[in-house]
Design a protein around this motif. Structure first.
Motif, PDB file in Angstrom:
ATOM      1  N   GLU A  29       0.823  -1.212   0.000  1.00 36.24           N
ATOM      2  CA  GLU A  29       0.000   0.000   0.000  1.00 36.24           C
ATOM      3  C   GLU A  29       0.858   1.262   0.000  1.00 36.24           C
ATOM      4  OE1 GLU A  29      -2.562  -0.423   3.337  1.00 36.24           O
ATOM      5  OE2 GLU A  29      -3.732  -2.058   2.444  1.00 36.24           O
ATOM      6  N   GLN A  30       1.977   1.219   0.685  1.00 32.21           N
ATOM      7  CA  GLN A  30       2.866   2.379   0.718  1.00 32.21           C
ATOM      8  C   GLN A  30       3.453   2.671  -0.656  1.00 32.21           C
ATOM      9  OE1 GLN A  30       3.270   4.508   3.235  1.00 32.21           O
ATOM     10  NE2 GLN A  30       1.727   3.294   4.316  1.00 32.21           N
TER      11      GLN A  30
ATOM     12  N   LYS B 223       0.816   4.403  -2.675  1.00 30.04           N
ATOM     13  CA  LYS B 223       0.687   5.826  -2.358  1.00 30.04           C
ATOM     14  C   LYS B 223       1.773   6.643  -3.048  1.00 30.04           C
ATOM     15  CE  LYS B 223      -1.490   5.117   2.169  1.00 30.04           C
ATOM     16  NZ  LYS B 223      -1.346   5.266   3.643  1.00 30.04           N
TER      17      LYS B 223
ATOM     18  N   GLU C  26      -3.903   5.961  -8.501  1.00 26.99           N
ATOM     19  CA  GLU C  26      -5.132   5.804  -7.725  1.00 26.99           C
ATOM     20  C   GLU C  26      -5.811   4.473  -8.057  1.00 26.99           C
ATOM     21  OE1 GLU C  26      -7.483   6.534  -4.762  1.00 26.99           O
ATOM     22  OE2 GLU C  26      -5.929   7.976  -5.352  1.00 26.99           O
TER      23      GLU C  26
ATOM     24  N   ARG D 138      -3.723   1.781  -6.350  1.00 25.85           N
ATOM     25  CA  ARG D 138      -3.910   1.814  -4.901  1.00 25.85           C
ATOM     26  C   ARG D 138      -5.250   1.193  -4.513  1.00 25.85           C
ATOM     27  NH1 ARG D 138      -3.731   7.240  -1.210  1.00 25.85           N
ATOM     28  NH2 ARG D 138      -5.675   7.641  -2.318  1.00 25.85           N
TER      29      ARG D 138
END
Length: 241
Positions: free
Chosen positions: A83-84, A87, A98, A101
């Motif tokens: 997830e990092q 981002k 986006e 993510r």
């Protein structure tokens, strides 16, 4: 490991650690710890682990009929890394970032519900989606490696990934964050020194035994048994983690 005290029914916990290559009877050691906390021969046991093959084999030998569960804590660590990276990709390519993510959150809920095949398919879709980013995103290679590592880890440990929702709502353990902190306190950097030093295996093995007894409040009783004439307090002060 948790058990109930017969007198006041208050849960108590005991720590347990050793260096595998030096412990001659690890199965017996673990059995003695469990038995001392009231384990019955026909009692159900649930082992939570990080999926390490050696550890799982040890648990299986200890109790073949036990329930073996992959620790959710270790899964979430790998999901958080993914997830990092997602981002970071948003800052580079907003629209694609986006989308990726959003897709990176799907495997988490599939794994939470024990739907491993669905999660693996979602990870494959995510791998295809990030392919165009390798040339434009500076950490594209790391993102691909993190994704591949998560897929391999989930697939290899699929037998130990249950539906964690009911377990969580029933108050059953799904993660071992407390155990991880216990490991840290048992083998903390040379008793809290800022710079860790090299360990010999015998030294690490003996230190673990000492730290375990200290944290469990049993070290004073051992010294008292060795030196009955000395005035040694039976209850140790809490050691710094």
């Amino acid at each position: 490991m948790i058990t109930s005290n017969e007198a006041d029914k208050t849960p108590s916990s005991k720590r347990f650690g050793f260096v595998q290559t030096l412990e001659t009877k690890p199965k017996r050691r673990l059995y003695e710890v469990l038995h001392a906390q009231g384990l019955q021969m026909n009692q159900d046991i649930a082992f939570l682990s990080d999926g390490n093959d050696t550890l799982c084999a040890f648990q299986l030998e200890m109790s073949p009929q036990a329930t073996h569960i992959l620790d959710w804590f270790h899964l979430t660590m790998k999901l958080t890394v993914l997830e990092q990276y997602g981002k970071g990709l948003v800052q580079c390519e907003a629209a694609l970032g986006e989308e990726i993510r959003e897709k990176s959150t799907r495997p988490k809920w599939s794994l939470w519900h024990g739907q491993v095949d669905k999660a693996l398919g979602q990870l494959d879709d995510l791998a295809s989606a990030i392919a165009p980013c390798h040339g434009t995103y500076a950490r594209g290679t790391q993102l691909g490696k993190a994704l591949s590592a998560l897929r391999t880890y989930s697939g290899h440990n699929r037998h130990g990934i249950p539906h964690d929702g009911p377990r969580y709502h029933d108050g059953e353990a799904i993660a071992t964050g407390v155990v991880a902190s216990t490991v840290h306190e048992v083998v903390s950097n040379r008793f809290g020194q800022k710079q860790p030093r090299p360990w010999s295996k015998p030294g690490a093995h003996l230190l673990r035994q000492t730290r375990v007894k200290t944290r469990d409040g049993e070290l004073g009783a051992i010294f008292k048994r060795w030196y009955p004439d000395r005035d040694i307090e039976g209850e140790e002060r809490p050691a710094a983690a």
